[in-house]
Design an enzyme around this catalytic site. Structure first.
Site, PDB file in Angstrom:
ATOM      1  CE  LYS A  35      19.675  49.096  52.175  1.00 42.24           C
ATOM      2  NZ  LYS A  35      18.796  50.012  52.910  1.00 42.24           N
ATOM      3  NE  ARG A 128      14.535  55.796  53.626  1.00 40.46           N
ATOM      4  CZ  ARG A 128      15.455  54.826  53.586  1.00 40.46           C
ATOM      5  NH1 ARG A 128      16.318  54.775  52.589  1.00 40.46           N
ATOM      6  NH2 ARG A 128      15.507  53.913  54.540  1.00 40.46           N
TER       7      ARG A 128
HETATM    8  C1  LIG Z   1      19.719  50.406  53.882  1.00 41.65           C
HETATM    9  C2  LIG Z   1      19.339  50.722  55.261  1.00 41.65           C
HETATM   10  C3  LIG Z   1      20.298  50.645  56.286  1.00 41.65           C
HETATM   11  C4  LIG Z   1      21.754  50.346  56.018  1.00 41.65           C
HETATM   12  O1  LIG Z   1      22.387  51.499  55.516  1.00 41.65           O
HETATM   13  P1  LIG Z   1      23.981  51.553  55.247  1.00 41.65           P
HETATM   14  O2  LIG Z   1      24.233  52.965  54.913  1.00 41.65           O
HETATM   15  O3  LIG Z   1      24.262  50.623  54.129  1.00 41.65           O
HETATM   16  O4  LIG Z   1      24.634  51.133  56.507  1.00 41.65           O
HETATM   17  C5  LIG Z   1      19.872  50.885  57.580  1.00 41.65           C
HETATM   18  N1  LIG Z   1      18.600  51.219  57.854  1.00 41.65           N
HETATM   19  C6  LIG Z   1      17.654  51.317  56.897  1.00 41.65           C
HETATM   20  C7  LIG Z   1      16.261  51.685  57.278  1.00 41.65           C
HETATM   21  C8  LIG Z   1      17.984  51.083  55.574  1.00 41.65           C
HETATM   22  O5  LIG Z   1      17.047  51.189  54.619  1.00 41.65           O
END
Ligand SMILES: *Cc1c(COP(=O)(O)O)cnc(C)c1O
Length: 357
Positions: A35, A128
């Site tokens: 993302k 969250r």
């Molecule tokens: C963005 C996201 C990740 C990745 O997180 P990083 O800290 O960039 O490794 C993993 N799981 C969820 C649910 C996310 O929203």
């Protein structure tokens, strides 16, 4: 073309290799999270060639763009009910926490005559998304609801930490997830293939050998692109932190005062600014702005440059102390932190360039 986001594919590949070896040694599968760079198809294509078990993103649109890449895809953000049709079409697996949405996923999956895999989000305290771990009856209830659906498979559980509440993953809190998974398996006589123990903040647990047995997967974004785990901000040995570079062009250089002249109101973003008086300084404007970049998340490679501020489309630099003699048309380079990569990737005004060392 400028401004330009230059992405060193081989540096990211190197990071993926190091991390996938670390994960494999601990019996963990890797979901590569795309993302932060909007899952740029050409880039994902190259990165996904080896060492990766899943591609994961929070936007269906990103996953739709890489539908042709033949690796299972996970939707990380719990779906909007209005997008469920695309979710079942473009994502093999989705993270979920609402029964109404899951019913709708079931209906859409039925239309396509497929079985969509659902992972339940469990909130271990970061607050969250997900079912709060203490409310087990609520969790059992949704498991029962899911098991009654013909076109949904309960694939497993996942938790997300260090995002909202900044709660760090530990042996203890991840063990709660593993135990809950086992309890569900025993109670319902099913097998959960997927117990996902978090994101880039879970890497430190591997170094200290504290990852509970039974966690099967991690979802890694930031640590892949910046070579840095996010629980303590430690760099991973031999990983690169500079795979992403922002290059901007100088459009004006003038000597001017450091404090604006006149009565001070609010700036272009409604903030009342504060200016430090450094006398007359040499100021350069580069052609990029807040529409394209988070100026708190970029670092000039010439460390004598100071970022003074930005409006939507202009960024102002103090170049008074630079040894380098900048001219109009020269390029200024920046290293990026996470938000820097995120915002620059998202701006359509930033040209993306993939390079190979
Ligand atoms: C963005 C996201 C990740 C990745 O997180 P990083 O800290 O960039 O490794 C993993 N799981 C969820 C649910 C996310 O929203």
């Amino acid at each position: 073309m400028y401004p330009r986001l230059q992405i060193d594919v081989d540096k990211i590949k190197n990071n993926i290799k190091i991390l996938s070896e670390l994960l494999r040694k601990n019996d963990l599968e890797m979901a590569m999270v795309t993302k932060s760079y909007c899952a740029i198809p050409k880039l994902v294509e190259e990165l996904a060639k080896d060492n990766i078990d899943y591609i994961a993103d929070s936007r269906v649109e990103n996953l739709k763009n890489i539908a042709y890449i033949n690796i299972p895809k996970i939707l990380l953000r719990i779906p909007m009910i209005s997008e469920t049709k695309d979710v079942v079409k473009y994502c093999d697996i989705s993270f979920n926490s609402e029964v109404d949405t899951i019913y709708e996923l079931n209906r859409c999956a039925k239309e396509l005559d497929i079985k969509h895999k659902v992972v339940l989000m469990i909130d271990l305290g970061d607050l969250r998304e997900g079912f709060f771990y203490e409310y087990k009856q609520e969790i059992f209830k949704i498991v029962e609801d899911i098991l009654s659906l013909e076109n949904i498979k309960l694939y497993g559980l996942a938790t997300n930490l260090t995002c909202y509440g900044a709660v760090i993953p530990t042996k203890e809190n991840l063990q709660i997830l593993v135990d809950l998974g086992k309890e569900i398996e025993n109670k319902y006589g099913i097998k959960l293939d997927f117990i996902s123990g978090g994101n880039s903040s879970s890497i430190d647990l591997l170094k200290s050998q504290d990852m509970p047995k039974g966690i099967t997967n991690l979802r890694l974004g930031e640590v892949i692109i910046l070579g840095k785990e996010t629980a303590y901000g430690e760099y991973i040995e031999d990983a690169y932190s500079d795979a992403f570079k922002l290059i901007c062009e100088v459009i004006e250089i003038k000597e001017k005062p450091s404090i604006p002249i006149g009565k001070i109101g609010v700036d272009a973003f409604g903030n009342k600014p504060y200016y430090e008086d450094k006398g007359i300084i040499k100021r350069a404007i580069v052609a990029i702005g807040k529409q394209d970049i988070d100026i708190t998340s970029i670092i000039p490679l010439d460390n004598n440059i100071e970022i003074l501020g930005a409006s939507s489309d202009h960024m102002i630099l103090n170049i008074s102390n630079c040894k380098n003699d900048y001219n109009i048309g020269d390029k200024v380079e920046f290293k990026l932190q996470y938000a820097g990569v995120l915002v620059a990737s998202t701006s359509k005004y930033v040209y993306k360039e993939l390079i190979h060392r």
